[in-house]
Write a protein that holds these residues in place. Structure first.
Motif, mmCIF file in Angstrom:
data_model
loop_
_atom_site.group_PDB
_atom_site.id
_atom_site.type_symbol
_atom_site.label_atom_id
_atom_site.label_comp_id
_atom_site.label_asym_id
_atom_site.label_seq_id
_atom_site.Cartn_x
_atom_site.Cartn_y
_atom_site.Cartn_z
ATOM 1 N N LEU A 111 -11.081 -7.447 6.432
ATOM 2 C CA LEU A 111 -10.731 -7.563 5.234
ATOM 3 C C LEU A 111 -11.249 -8.581 4.289
ATOM 4 O O LEU A 111 -10.908 -8.417 3.160
ATOM 5 C CB LEU A 111 -9.006 -7.383 5.079
ATOM 6 C CG LEU A 111 -8.473 -6.199 5.784
ATOM 7 C CD1 LEU A 111 -7.049 -6.505 5.967
ATOM 8 C CD2 LEU A 111 -8.953 -5.027 5.423
ATOM 9 N N GLY A 112 -11.797 -9.501 4.970
ATOM 10 C CA GLY A 112 -12.373 -10.693 3.705
ATOM 11 C C GLY A 112 -11.369 -11.782 3.676
ATOM 12 O O GLY A 112 -10.111 -11.406 4.168
ATOM 13 N N VAL A 113 -11.389 -12.536 2.658
ATOM 14 C CA VAL A 113 -10.417 -13.613 2.345
ATOM 15 C C VAL A 113 -9.669 -13.316 1.172
ATOM 16 O O VAL A 113 -8.581 -14.081 1.006
ATOM 17 C CB VAL A 113 -11.071 -14.985 2.227
ATOM 18 C CG1 VAL A 113 -11.422 -15.497 3.837
ATOM 19 C CG2 VAL A 113 -12.320 -15.020 1.235
ATOM 20 N N TRP A 114 -10.099 -12.780 0.347
ATOM 21 C CA TRP A 114 -9.228 -12.393 -1.092
ATOM 22 C C TRP A 114 -8.218 -11.636 -0.792
ATOM 23 O O TRP A 114 -7.223 -12.211 -1.492
ATOM 24 C CB TRP A 114 -10.240 -11.910 -2.159
ATOM 25 C CG TRP A 114 -11.522 -13.107 -2.619
ATOM 26 C CD1 TRP A 114 -12.513 -13.066 -2.243
ATOM 27 C CD2 TRP A 114 -11.299 -14.038 -3.144
ATOM 28 N NE1 TRP A 114 -13.185 -13.978 -2.737
ATOM 29 C CE2 TRP A 114 -12.510 -14.705 -3.456
ATOM 30 C CE3 TRP A 114 -10.043 -14.590 -3.935
ATOM 31 C CZ2 TRP A 114 -12.706 -15.864 -4.185
ATOM 32 C CZ3 TRP A 114 -10.213 -15.826 -4.678
ATOM 33 C CH2 TRP A 114 -11.466 -16.588 -4.987
ATOM 34 N N TRP A 115 -8.219 -10.438 -0.064
ATOM 35 C CA TRP A 115 -7.177 -9.740 0.250
ATOM 36 C C TRP A 115 -5.870 -10.452 0.782
ATOM 37 O O TRP A 115 -5.010 -10.403 0.039
ATOM 38 C CB TRP A 115 -7.465 -8.709 1.171
ATOM 39 C CG TRP A 115 -6.557 -7.603 1.236
ATOM 40 C CD1 TRP A 115 -6.388 -6.397 0.253
ATOM 41 C CD2 TRP A 115 -5.400 -7.544 2.202
ATOM 42 N NE1 TRP A 115 -5.433 -5.793 0.701
ATOM 43 C CE2 TRP A 115 -4.813 -6.263 1.803
ATOM 44 C CE3 TRP A 115 -4.998 -8.071 3.225
ATOM 45 C CZ2 TRP A 115 -3.559 -5.960 2.651
ATOM 46 C CZ3 TRP A 115 -3.800 -7.756 3.915
ATOM 47 C CH2 TRP A 115 -3.327 -6.634 3.569
ATOM 48 N N PRO A 116 -6.051 -11.445 1.735
ATOM 49 C CA PRO A 116 -4.789 -12.085 2.001
ATOM 50 C C PRO A 116 -4.386 -12.828 1.059
ATOM 51 O O PRO A 116 -3.134 -13.217 1.018
ATOM 52 C CB PRO A 116 -5.327 -13.001 3.385
ATOM 53 C CG PRO A 116 -6.335 -12.212 3.908
ATOM 54 C CD PRO A 116 -7.191 -11.634 2.651
ATOM 55 N N LEU A 117 -5.088 -13.910 0.260
ATOM 56 C CA LEU A 117 -4.760 -14.527 -0.973
ATOM 57 C C LEU A 117 -3.790 -13.721 -1.959
ATOM 58 O O LEU A 117 -2.698 -14.065 -2.364
ATOM 59 C CB LEU A 117 -5.806 -14.961 -1.531
ATOM 60 C CG LEU A 117 -5.522 -16.104 -2.748
ATOM 61 C CD1 LEU A 117 -4.617 -17.283 -2.218
ATOM 62 C CD2 LEU A 117 -6.763 -16.478 -3.416
ATOM 63 N N LEU A 118 -4.373 -12.594 -2.139
ATOM 64 C CA LEU A 118 -3.548 -11.629 -3.071
ATOM 65 C C LEU A 118 -2.219 -11.126 -2.505
ATOM 66 O O LEU A 118 -1.379 -10.851 -3.060
ATOM 67 C CB LEU A 118 -4.389 -10.287 -3.368
ATOM 68 C CG LEU A 118 -3.963 -9.459 -4.601
ATOM 69 C CD1 LEU A 118 -3.864 -10.082 -5.865
ATOM 70 C CD2 LEU A 118 -5.042 -8.202 -4.726
ATOM 71 N N LEU A 119 -2.243 -10.948 -1.111
ATOM 72 C CA LEU A 119 -1.043 -10.648 -0.666
ATOM 73 C C LEU A 119 -0.171 -11.532 -0.578
ATOM 74 O O LEU A 119 1.107 -11.425 -0.705
ATOM 75 C CB LEU A 119 -1.464 -10.042 0.890
ATOM 76 C CG LEU A 119 -0.189 -9.666 1.712
ATOM 77 C CD1 LEU A 119 0.164 -8.223 1.180
ATOM 78 C CD2 LEU A 119 -0.682 -9.230 3.066
ATOM 79 N N ALA A 120 -0.590 -12.861 -0.354
ATOM 80 C CA ALA A 120 0.423 -14.059 -0.435
ATOM 81 C C ALA A 120 0.889 -14.092 -1.827
ATOM 82 O O ALA A 120 2.257 -14.438 -1.974
ATOM 83 C CB ALA A 120 -0.598 -15.137 -0.004
ATOM 84 N N LEU A 121 0.283 -14.004 -2.820
ATOM 85 C CA LEU A 121 0.588 -13.881 -4.182
ATOM 86 C C LEU A 121 1.917 -13.035 -4.618
ATOM 87 O O LEU A 121 2.563 -13.256 -5.085
ATOM 88 C CB LEU A 121 -0.632 -13.907 -5.268
ATOM 89 C CG LEU A 121 -0.584 -13.922 -6.695
ATOM 90 C CD1 LEU A 121 0.083 -15.443 -6.957
ATOM 91 C CD2 LEU A 121 -1.563 -13.366 -7.319
ATOM 92 N N ASN A 122 1.389 -11.792 -3.889
ATOM 93 C CA ASN A 122 2.445 -10.669 -4.486
ATOM 94 C C ASN A 122 3.734 -10.946 -3.483
ATOM 95 O O ASN A 122 4.914 -10.823 -4.052
ATOM 96 C CB ASN A 122 1.948 -9.518 -3.983
ATOM 97 C CG ASN A 122 1.105 -8.833 -5.038
ATOM 98 O OD1 ASN A 122 1.568 -8.899 -6.214
ATOM 99 N ND2 ASN A 122 -0.135 -8.177 -4.721
ATOM 100 N N GLY A 123 3.513 -11.465 -2.222
ATOM 101 C CA GLY A 123 4.589 -11.831 -1.392
ATOM 102 C C GLY A 123 5.727 -12.791 -1.996
ATOM 103 O O GLY A 123 6.773 -12.633 -2.122
#
Length: 737
Positions: A297-309
């Motif tokens: 999924l790449g590295v940006w998707w987890p960062l965005l998921l963490a931001l939303n979390g």
């Protein structure tokens, strides 16, 4: 995911929250949009609705206005780690109960000269309750927003109290007491900050060093500490597996991710699991999950998921500067390390991140109005590995072994010595390269600077990449506001129970009084000096101190240390620091700056104290301002015989509106159109007195009160209405009265 994040972040800029009917309409509209596959708008509305609902719950939990200023007996439980102050103790009270009154869930309590208070204890306290409020300046720290982000619904001071029950499950407090009792070569407070996230024991000088070198994040538990421990555990298991020391029947990757996340949670629990720690644990958990299962999924998707979390769990996190800095730093590192054609050398991997973070965070720090450390890249280059590889492992291991004789104490002694050596090096660096407080940057210049930072973070092969440097540095030299000839900008700062006014003509700056100082709290350093630098003032032509009382001249030393001052004039020279080289107020002295006239007056019959205040009259294009300090009725009577006793447009209320001043003959002669009052909210002196306010109302004067409206800015000579800080609407601020 991006639309949801934007909806949650939009809360930060809302002037007011949507009413209940509006929130319901947004949710219904979001559900109606889903069948039409307009997902971005739908999720934006969902995020915005949830953020508004959560913020409204926090606002509803504030102290009722009817209870503001009342003293009531309150029962509650102490939570978190109580903080020792210079004069007492500060702590938070939860589960508060009072007879016939609904109280907020959390109350921030200050107890002057109070006894020892431990986490987990239950107390019965006589509290003077106050609604959340703080100093409000145009470019200063917003204490009211900070309290809301912590979901603190009231502040209070203690009149009396008794302990009802001893502490229960207060193991963090016990660990702190044990840490403070060991011999860590004078750095016990630093180890407590590093291990428990409790920085209350650090001296003001230590905080100045950390802020000046951009290393605050190293001593206050942040994502770096949580991630570091998780990384050490992950790396240890990976190393064992690589050299065949890990059991072959146990797959090393799941074990490495699981133990790393367990260690992160354990460290978070030790640190109190506050909002920053929760944010760090969420981000670490998502990174480990990505490493284990979802690398495609790449590295940006987890960062965005963490931001939303993080924002879904606590939408008010966006009100805290640390939220923006932590996610921005991670985004900079992701951008810097991903998408490169070749690996970096060890030297590049060590040095480049610090410079890239400095570039990437530069526009963020500008937007947040925070000081920018010029030495941060160099300081972090050595401090990060020193803390990460030496101090933190020794401190954590020593804390775990505290109950083993000699072992824990010895490790903490070594950790304290290593930390003390680091502080000595950082102190030398902070003296040579102090932090820079930039002037306010117009939005257009800031956007260009932000674009320049992004360009510089991209790979080297990008055409015209070097153009990023002039774009970035454009914010370093923003255009200074040009004040017309014959006019003067006046800003009455909100400094609580004290006074400080900044007067700027086209080419000159005068400071009238420098704010109060009480013990370690110096508003000259906290408010006045940063305000001057935010206005682009690099030098004071004159610092005029009306008299030597601490609420008017207490901050003078801090201002003089931070800025070059050509001349210091005082109504009293006694009681002021000798290095200020104060000249006495010369009654009748007159001068002109850029078409604006200034004249001094002092009562010749005054002996000392308030009556000796140096009065300043300013006239610009026929509009007059009179600054009176703390003169009393006798001095006012003498003033009526001076040539300055003429109708005045703007009057600084003598002695903060005290009953001993603002006599009727004085006000009748001056007939002020507008009155400036600088005072502290709910001050112990009762300023301004009701009789004085009645006189102002009888004259038809408009009153601008710093306790109610915050800082006041006006353009003398333009005959315009002033701007008050509270007019800048934010949903967490109470509206103007």
């Amino acid at each position: 995911m991006l639309a949801l994040a934007l909806g949650l972040l939009a809360l930060r800029w809302l002037p007011a929250l949507a009413p209940g009917a509006g929130l319901l309409a947004m949710l219904v509209l979001a559900l109606m949009l889903l069948p039409f596959r307009t997902y971005p708008l739908a999720f934006f509305l969902v995020g915005l609705s949830w953020a508004c609902i959560s913020a409204q719950w926090a606002l509803d939990d504030r102290l009722q206005p009817a209870l503001d200023g009342q003293t009531r007996w309150v029962e509650g439980r102490v939570i978190g780690l109580p903080q020792k102050t210079g004069t007492g103790v500060r702590f938070e009270l939860a589960d508060s109960r009072s007879r016939n009154a609904r109280l907020p869930k959390r109350i921030r309590v200050s107890w002057h000269a109070g006894p020892a208070v431990n986490s987990g204890e239950r107390w019965r306290l006589a509290l003077t309750l106050k609604r959340p409020a703080g100093l409000l300046n145009f470019h200063g720290f917003d204490y009211e927003a900070w309290l809301l982000a912590q979901r603190i619904g009231a502040t209070a001071t203690v009149k009396d109290g008794e302990r009802l029950a001893p502490a229960r499950n207060a193991w963090r407090d016990a660990v702190r007491q044990r840490l403070m009792a060991v011999d860590a070569q004078g750095r016990e407070a630093g180890l407590a900050a590093l291990v428990l996230g409790d920085g209350s024991g650090l001296a003001p000088e230590d905080w100045q060093v950390l802020q000046g070198t951009g290393t605050v994040h190293l001593l206050v538990i942040s994502g770096q500490h949580i991630g570091l421990l998780a990384g050490l555990l992950y790396g240890l298991i990976a190393l064992l597996a690589r050299y065949g020391c890990w059991p072959r029947t146990w797959p090393w990757l799941p074990w490495a991710c699981g133990l790393a996340f367990t260690g992160a949670l354990g460290y978070g629990l030790l640190a109190g699991f506050g909002v920053p720690v929760q944010r760090a644990c969420v981000m670490v958990g998502l990174v480990l999950l990505w490493r284990l299962r979802f690398r495609h999924l790449g590295v940006w998707w987890p960062l965005l998921l963490a931001l939303n979390g993080v924002l879904v769990l606590e939408p008010l996190a966006s009100l805290q500067p640390g939220f923006w800095l932590s996610f921005a730093a991670v985004a900079v590192l992701v951008l810097a390390f991903s998408g490169r054609l070749g690996p970096w050398s060890v030297w590049q991997a060590w040095t480049r991140p610090q410079w890239l973070i400095a570039i990437g965070l530069f526009p963020i720090l500008l937007a947040l109005g925070l000081p920018i450390s010029l030495s941060a890249p160099v300081a972090n280059l050595f401090a990060v590995p020193w803390i990460s590889l030496v101090v933190l492992p020794l401190a954590l291991l020593g804390t775990l072994l505290l109950w083993v004789p000699l072992a824990g104490d010895g490790l903490l002694w070594l950790a304290g010595g290593a930390l003390d050596g680091l502080f000595k090096g950082l102190t030398l660096l902070a003296v040579r390269l102090p932090a820079w407080i930039p002037a306010e940057v117009p939005l257009g210049y800031w956007l260009v600077s932000l674009a320049g930072a992004v360009i510089l973070l991209l790979p080297k092969g990008l055409p015209f990449r070097l153009l990023g440097w002039p774009m970035l540095l454009l914010a370093v030299f923003p255009p200074r506001e040009s004040i017309p000839h014959g006019q003067v900008d006046v800003v009455q700062l909100d400094v609580g129970q004290g006074q400080a006014l900044i007067l700027r003509t086209r080419h000159h700056t005068l400071l009238y009084d420098a704010g109060p100082r009480a013990g370690p709290v110096d508003l000259g350093a906290r408010v006045v000096l940063p305000a001057l630098k935010k206005l682009g003032v690099g030098q004071l032509d004159m610092m005029l101190l009306s008299h030597a009382d601490a609420d008017h001249a207490g901050g003078a030393a801090a201002v003089a240390r931070g800025l070059s001052v050509k001349r210091v004039v005082g109504g009293e020279t006694e009681g002021l620091p000798r290095f200020l080289d104060t000249q006495p107020c010369a009654s009748g002295e007159r001068w002109e700056w850029d078409g604006v006239s200034f004249e001094l007056w002092q009562w010749a019959g005054a002996i000392d104290g308030n009556p000796r205040s140096c009065v300043l009259q300013v006239e610009a294009n026929g509009e007059r301002l009179l600054l009176t300090g703390d003169i009393d009725r006798a001095a006012e009577q003498a003033f009526l015989a001076s040539p300055l006793a003429v109708p005045t447009d703007w009057l600084q209320a003598p002695h903060h509106g005290s009953r001993s001043s603002s006599s009727w003959p004085f006000l009748q002669r001056l007939a002020p159109t507008s009155v400036l009052i600088s005072r502290g909210r709910s001050n112990a002196y009762g300023h301004p007195h009701p009789q004085v306010m009645a006189r102002y109302r009888a004259l038809g004067s408009r009153v601008y009160d710093s306790a109610e409206q915050g800082a006041v800015s006006l353009r003398l000579g333009a005959f315009q209405a002033p701007t008050v800080a509270r007019s800048q609407r934010r949903f967490w601020r109470e509206p103007l009265p």
